[in-house]
Scaffold this motif. Structure first.
Motif, PDB file in Angstrom:
ATOM      1  N   TRP A  61       2.847   1.433  -3.361  1.00  0.00           N
ATOM      2  CA  TRP A  61       1.942   1.737  -4.479  1.00  0.00           C
ATOM      3  C   TRP A  61       1.518   3.206  -4.462  1.00  0.00           C
ATOM      4  O   TRP A  61       1.511   3.876  -5.492  1.00  0.00           O
ATOM      5  N   ASN A  62       1.171   3.709  -3.278  1.00  0.00           N
ATOM      6  CA  ASN A  62       0.752   5.106  -3.172  1.00  0.00           C
ATOM      7  C   ASN A  62       1.855   6.054  -3.622  1.00  0.00           C
ATOM      8  O   ASN A  62       1.596   7.031  -4.342  1.00  0.00           O
ATOM      9  N   PHE A  63       3.086   5.784  -3.206  1.00  0.00           N
ATOM     10  CA  PHE A  63       4.201   6.655  -3.589  1.00  0.00           C
ATOM     11  C   PHE A  63       4.455   6.584  -5.089  1.00  0.00           C
ATOM     12  O   PHE A  63       4.624   7.610  -5.762  1.00  0.00           O
TER      13      PHE A  63
ATOM     14  N   GLN B 295       2.416   5.651  -7.502  1.00  0.00           N
ATOM     15  CA  GLN B 295       1.315   6.242  -8.266  1.00  0.00           C
ATOM     16  C   GLN B 295       1.327   7.760  -8.186  1.00  0.00           C
ATOM     17  O   GLN B 295       1.111   8.450  -9.188  1.00  0.00           O
ATOM     18  N   THR B 296       1.581   8.289  -7.000  1.00  0.00           N
ATOM     19  CA  THR B 296       1.605   9.739  -6.824  1.00  0.00           C
ATOM     20  C   THR B 296       2.652  10.398  -7.706  1.00  0.00           C
ATOM     21  O   THR B 296       2.419  11.478  -8.272  1.00  0.00           O
ATOM     22  N   HIS B 297       3.788   9.736  -7.864  1.00  0.00           N
ATOM     23  CA  HIS B 297       4.898  10.315  -8.625  1.00  0.00           C
ATOM     24  C   HIS B 297       5.022   9.720 -10.030  1.00  0.00           C
ATOM     25  O   HIS B 297       6.001  10.019 -10.726  1.00  0.00           O
ATOM     26  N   ASN B 298       4.058   8.869 -10.397  1.00  0.00           N
ATOM     27  CA  ASN B 298       4.027   8.274 -11.738  1.00  0.00           C
ATOM     28  C   ASN B 298       5.375   7.632 -12.097  1.00  0.00           C
ATOM     29  O   ASN B 298       5.995   7.942 -13.112  1.00  0.00           O
TER      30      ASN B 298
ATOM     31  N   SER C  95       0.827  -1.209   0.000  1.00  0.00           N
ATOM     32  CA  SER C  95       0.000   0.000   0.000  1.00  0.00           C
ATOM     33  C   SER C  95       0.858   1.255   0.000  1.00  0.00           C
ATOM     34  O   SER C  95       0.627   2.189  -0.788  1.00  0.00           O
ATOM     35  N   GLN C  96       1.863   1.289   0.875  1.00  0.00           N
ATOM     36  CA  GLN C  96       2.734   2.464   0.954  1.00  0.00           C
ATOM     37  C   GLN C  96       3.535   2.657  -0.331  1.00  0.00           C
ATOM     38  O   GLN C  96       3.646   3.778  -0.846  1.00  0.00           O
TER      39      GLN C  96
END
Length: 203
Positions: free
Chosen positions: A71-73, A75-78, A68-69
């Motif tokens: 993936w979030n990072f 995705q946020t920064h593509n 989760s952590q």
């Protein structure tokens, strides 16, 4: 007796008896495709079949939190793609296949991602230790990922509540850092990434 001369059927007696299975050291991807879909994780490294049962709660909790952590990072920064097991990774001439707990492939290397597997070397692989797989993850997979050129390898220990980060220096892994409770895991490959170990090992 060397494991390479022991029939896989002897090591894993639950394999179906209506088929002929190769000896250890001679397994191929075609043999892998004949294995039963029984909830176990089968992997082949250097022609040797390895099998693991379904993981325990603390293993899956760490996998879920770290995924989760990460993936979030990402995705946020593509930055690329994050995947979890079960998903096959074929490392040429080494593993046919392995299924890492977590992996990351950067945008620059997305071409290695195929519809049903990854054909090539992920940028980052994470393995979460279980009592039955600790030696496998620390030695056999460590060596395979190192030889394959996986740029960064994390070994996560739920019982010690720690994360070891190894990065490729030349052709060998070097310890980039070891992180425990209250610390942030820092990646050399995913620039700017800092993951909280406290969340990964929350009770």
């Amino acid at each position: 007796m060397s494991v390479l001369t022991i029939p896989a059927k002897t090591i894993y007696p639950d394999l179906p008896t209506d088929q002929t299975w190769p000896e250890q050291g001679q397994w191929t991807y075609e043999d892998y495709l004949r294995l039963p879909d029984d909830g176990r994780r089968y992997e082949i490294i250097d022609g040797v079949l390895y099998m693991a049962n379904a993981p325990a709660f603390e293993h899956q909790q760490a996998v879920t939190s770290l995924t989760s952590q990460l993936w979030n990072f990402v995705q946020t920064h593509n930055l690329g793609v994050v995947l979890t097991a079960p998903f096959e990774v074929r490392l040429p001439d080494i593993a046919q296949p392995v299924q890492p707990d977590i992996l990351f492939v950067s945008n620059a290397r997305r071409e290695i991602i195929k519809p049903k597997l990854i054909e090539g070397t992920p940028d980052l692989i994470v393995e979460v230790l279980s009592p039955s797989t600790a030696r496998y993850d620390r030695h056999i997979k460590f060596d395979a990922y190192e030889r394959a050129g996986v740029r960064e390898y994390w070994i996560v220990n739920p019982r010690l509540r720690s994360v070891e980060v190894y990065t490729l220096v030349g052709n060998e892994y070097a310890l980039h850092g070891e992180y425990g409770v209250g610390q942030l895991v820092i990646s050399a490959v995913v620039s700017g990434l800092q993951l909280a170990t406290d969340i990964a090992f929350a009770s």
